[in-house]
Design a protein around this motif. Structure first.
Motif, PDB file in Angstrom:
ATOM      1  N   SER B  45       0.832  -1.213   0.000  1.00  0.00           N
ATOM      2  CA  SER B  45       0.000   0.000   0.000  1.00  0.00           C
ATOM      3  C   SER B  45       0.859   1.252   0.000  1.00  0.00           C
ATOM      4  O   SER B  45       0.510   2.264  -0.609  1.00  0.00           O
ATOM      5  CB  SER B  45      -0.929   0.007   1.210  1.00  0.00           C
ATOM      6  OG  SER B  45      -1.875  -1.026   1.094  1.00  0.00           O
ATOM      7  N   ASP B 166      -6.087  -0.823  -4.889  1.00  0.00           N
ATOM      8  CA  ASP B 166      -5.461  -1.474  -3.739  1.00  0.00           C
ATOM      9  C   ASP B 166      -6.421  -2.524  -3.184  1.00  0.00           C
ATOM     10  O   ASP B 166      -7.394  -2.193  -2.524  1.00  0.00           O
ATOM     11  CB  ASP B 166      -5.129  -0.422  -2.679  1.00  0.00           C
ATOM     12  CG  ASP B 166      -4.168  -0.969  -1.619  1.00  0.00           C
ATOM     13  OD1 ASP B 166      -4.018  -2.211  -1.547  1.00  0.00           O
ATOM     14  OD2 ASP B 166      -3.577  -0.158  -0.880  1.00  0.00           O
ATOM     15  N   GLU B 167      -6.141  -3.771  -3.482  1.00  0.00           N
ATOM     16  CA  GLU B 167      -6.995  -4.898  -3.097  1.00  0.00           C
ATOM     17  C   GLU B 167      -8.461  -4.665  -3.475  1.00  0.00           C
ATOM     18  O   GLU B 167      -9.346  -4.704  -2.611  1.00  0.00           O
ATOM     19  CB  GLU B 167      -6.850  -5.186  -1.602  1.00  0.00           C
ATOM     20  CG  GLU B 167      -5.387  -5.410  -1.228  1.00  0.00           C
ATOM     21  CD  GLU B 167      -5.233  -6.150   0.095  1.00  0.00           C
ATOM     22  OE1 GLU B 167      -6.103  -6.990   0.404  1.00  0.00           O
ATOM     23  OE2 GLU B 167      -4.230  -5.907   0.790  1.00  0.00           O
TER      24      GLU B 167
HETATM   25 MG   LIG Z   1      -2.326  -2.671   2.169  1.00  0.00          MG
END
Ligand SMILES: [Mg+2]
Ligand SMILES: Nc1ncnc2c1ncn2[C@@H]1O[C@H](COP(=O)(O)OP(=O)(O)O)[C@@H](O)[C@H]1O
Lengths: 396, 233
Positions: B45, B166-167
């Protein structure tokens, strides 16, 4: 991003917490409302007092205030300030358009078995040109009454109430100092809060003279063509009287401008005192706004992070929250102006003076609310704009 | 398009400096679909936030479209995020009080577009993700997959060169994940560069390239393994 866009956003966010928004506005509403009401009531009252005390007829009063030496020289002089010759002398001043001469006495008046105390005023004809004596029933005093000194009187409404129990007194004879006078007219009831009805009896000056067997005139009021020259004309008349009576400064002219200014001072001081109390309530209201905005910023931390990730600059975030607090105080201010105007109108209605909520006062109130919004919104808005976007996005 | 040169990032925790990124060198070309993988806490991240101009490296240079954005000030970074980058998050990050359409409109408001233009583009973007009929729904009236599609519409509405996700399937079930990945594939085919963080191999295989992060460093031995057979069905 436009102000309007921000305003819409602010309103929708305020609407999502209706109760909280209203409670927050309360301080501003009360503060602005009381400022508006106080200013309006103060101005209305001042206008009213001025017109009552100073009069609206562009008149100036002469008064007699002898020095101690002059009093000792003529002990009688305090009682009889003006004579008929004085009036004739003043009449020679070209700028003088009217000379109101009155004499008054407080005494018992009898009708059949009943007696009341009343204020008896002998007036000359000019009195009617300068002062309003509105007759509701019957007739006013006429030129012939003044010239001949006829035994006629015009009485106030409360005099009628007291002596006649509200019955029709027209044509009734009343006794002043045991001398009969016929009632020919009854005056309107005075309106307004500060004008209490008093027992008044108006008779022609010539009648007064014969009843009291006195030539004395107790009050002289001048009216001049040019209102601006009033003080000057009055001073001229006072000088003339001082010369005639060989006095130093016994005859003087009442300075109405000074009195009016003094009166203005009094109401201004009162306005300042009550205004600062209202100011404290605004301060408290402003702190309330700041507090709620700080809470709002914390609650919306994530929103702030999202907006930043979408490209909002720190300036735009700052502006958004500033607009929100200004919207809050502006709406509060508008409600306050509305309520304050209502209160001012109610008070004016019962007090009988004109409501004076002027356009500048309303604009001033709105501007002031905006400024409060800016001052107390800047801290929360600054807090919002300096948040870290990553931490804000992670905020739970 | 993206060039990271010895990027380091460290945080001060008490008296100690914690090194999260320990020198990342990475180049991503225009039009690539890249998956960043690695265990939790490895720094994925953090890399995304630096690429997304939400964060600045402690040292090192970051070039985006040949411009050294690691030297930009806050205002310039906000402009880059608005114009060149679209974010998609695991938690969707829709504003709960705004309906789908208003959420999609947000980046265009900050871009200073006129209302008419915003309306038109928001509609197009929602059509593209297949949610034209959900424009006026609030986020809490949408399913997880629908929320993520609104978020994707919002990410693409300013026509950025780069999408950072992000995910994006971290909070979705398998079936919905497939739909989202197919949407990304379509966007990639249209020429958008995509960088996606995931720890699911089944999701990562949609990317042409995989990058593995471990303890703040890229794992050079495990790159570009794309096996069509691993794709989840
Ligand atoms: Mg993360
Ligand atoms: N603001 C911060 N302060 C201190 N440590 C941080 C901060 N942000 C992230 N970290 C640490 O950096 C490491 C990498 O975090 P992150 O990039 O979120 O990992 P990943 O996304 O790969 O799970 C973690 O160990 C995390 O605890």
């Amino acid at each position: 991003m436009s102000i309007l866009e921000n305003m819409k956003m602010a309103i929708s966010s305020l609407l999502s917490h209706k109760m909280r928004s209203i409670l927050t506005m309360l301080g501003i509403i009360i503060g602005v409302g009381s400022v508006i009401a106080i200013v309006a009531i103060g101005q209305g009252g001042e206008a009213m007092l001025k017109s009552q005390i100073v009069g609206t007829g562009n008149t100036v009063e002469l008064y007699y205030m002898p020095s101690d030496e002059e009093l000792q020289g003529n002990a009688n002089s305090l009682m009889s300030p003006f004579t008929q010759d004085d009036i004739k002398a003043i009449e020679t001043i070209p700028e003088v358009t009217n000379i109101v001469a009155t004499s008054s006495n407080f005494g018992n008046i009898r009708n059949r078995e009943d007696t009341v105390e009343a204020y008896i005023t002998g007036i000359n004809q000019s009195y009617l040109d300068v002062n309003e004596l509105n007759v509701e029933n019957g007739r006013n005093l006429l030129a012939t009454d003044f010239l001949g000194g006829s035994r006629t009187a015009v009485v106030s409404a409360s005099f009628r109430e007291e002596l006649f129990d509200g019955e029709d007194p027209l044509g009734e004879v009343i006794y002043i100092e045991s001398q009969p006078v016929e009632i020919v007219g009854i005056l309107e009831e005075p309106t307004g809060f500060l004008s209490f009805g008093s027992n008044d009896v108006y008779i022609p000056w010539n009648t007064w003279r014969s009843i009291y067997a006195s030539n004395d005139i107790s009050e002289v009021t001048l009216q001049a063509e040019d209102a601006d020259a009033l003080q000057e004309v009055g001073a001229k008349a006072a000088d003339m009287l001082n010369r005639i009576h060989d006095t130093e400064e016994a005859y003087q002219v009442m300075n109405m401008e000074e009195i009016a200014a003094g009166l203005g001072q009094v109401t201004r001081i009162m306005t300042i005192i009550i205004g600062s109390i209202a100011g404290v309530s605004l301060l408290v209201g402003g702190i309330g706004v700041m507090n709620i905005m700080l809470v709002s910023v914390t609650e919306r931390t994530r929103e702030i992070g999202v907006r930043m990730s979408l490209g909002a600059t720190r300036g735009q975030i700052l502006f958004q929250f500033l607009v929100e607090s200004v919207t809050l105080t502006l709406i509060g201010g508008a409600i306050g102006i509305f309520l304050g105007t209502g209160v001012a109108n109610v008070v004016s209605y019962f007090a009988g003076w004109p409501p004076l909520v002027s356009f500048p006062v309303i604009i001033g109130g709105l501007l002031f609310s905006m400024i409060i919004g800016v001052i107390f919104g800047i801290l929360p808005a600054n807090k919002a704009s300096s948040l870290d976007p990553i931490e804000s996005l992670r905020y739970e | 398009m993206i060039r990271l040169e010895s990027i380091r990032k460290s945080y001060k925790l008490g008296k100690e400096d914690v090194d999260v990124l320990k020198g990342i060198d990475l180049t991503i070309n225009k039009g690539e679909f890249t998956a960043i993988m690695g265990p939790s806490g490895s720094g994925k991240s953090t890399i995304m936030n630096i690429i997304g101009c939400l964060d600045r490296p402690s040292s090192g240079d970051y070039f985006l479209n040949e411009k050294l954005v690691s030297e930009y000030d806050d205002k310039a970074l906000a402009r880059v995020r608005n114009q060149s980058i679209g974010f998609v998050f695991q938690q969707f990050q829709l504003l709960p009080r705004l309906n789908a359409w208003k959420n999609v409109e947000l980046p265009m408001i900050y871009a200073g577009l006129k209302k008419k233009e915003r309306e038109k583009r928001a509609k197009e973007a929602l059509e593209k993700v297949g949610l034209a009929d959900r424009m006026y729904h609030l986020p809490n009236e949408l399913s997880g997959g629908q929320k993520q599609r609104v978020a994707i519409a919002r990410a693409i509405v300013n026509q950025p060169d780069l999408i950072l996700a992000d995910e994006p399937t971290g909070a979705l079930d398998t079936k919905t994940s497939v739909q989202i990945m197919e949407l990304f594939t379509m966007l990639n085919l249209e020429g958008t560069t995509i960088v996606m963080v995931t720890h699911e191999q089944e999701v990562a295989v949609y990317a042409q390239r995989q990058i593995h992060v471990r303890d703040g460093l890229l794992n050079r031995n495990k790159q570009v393994v794309v096996d069509e057979g691993e794709k989840l069905q």
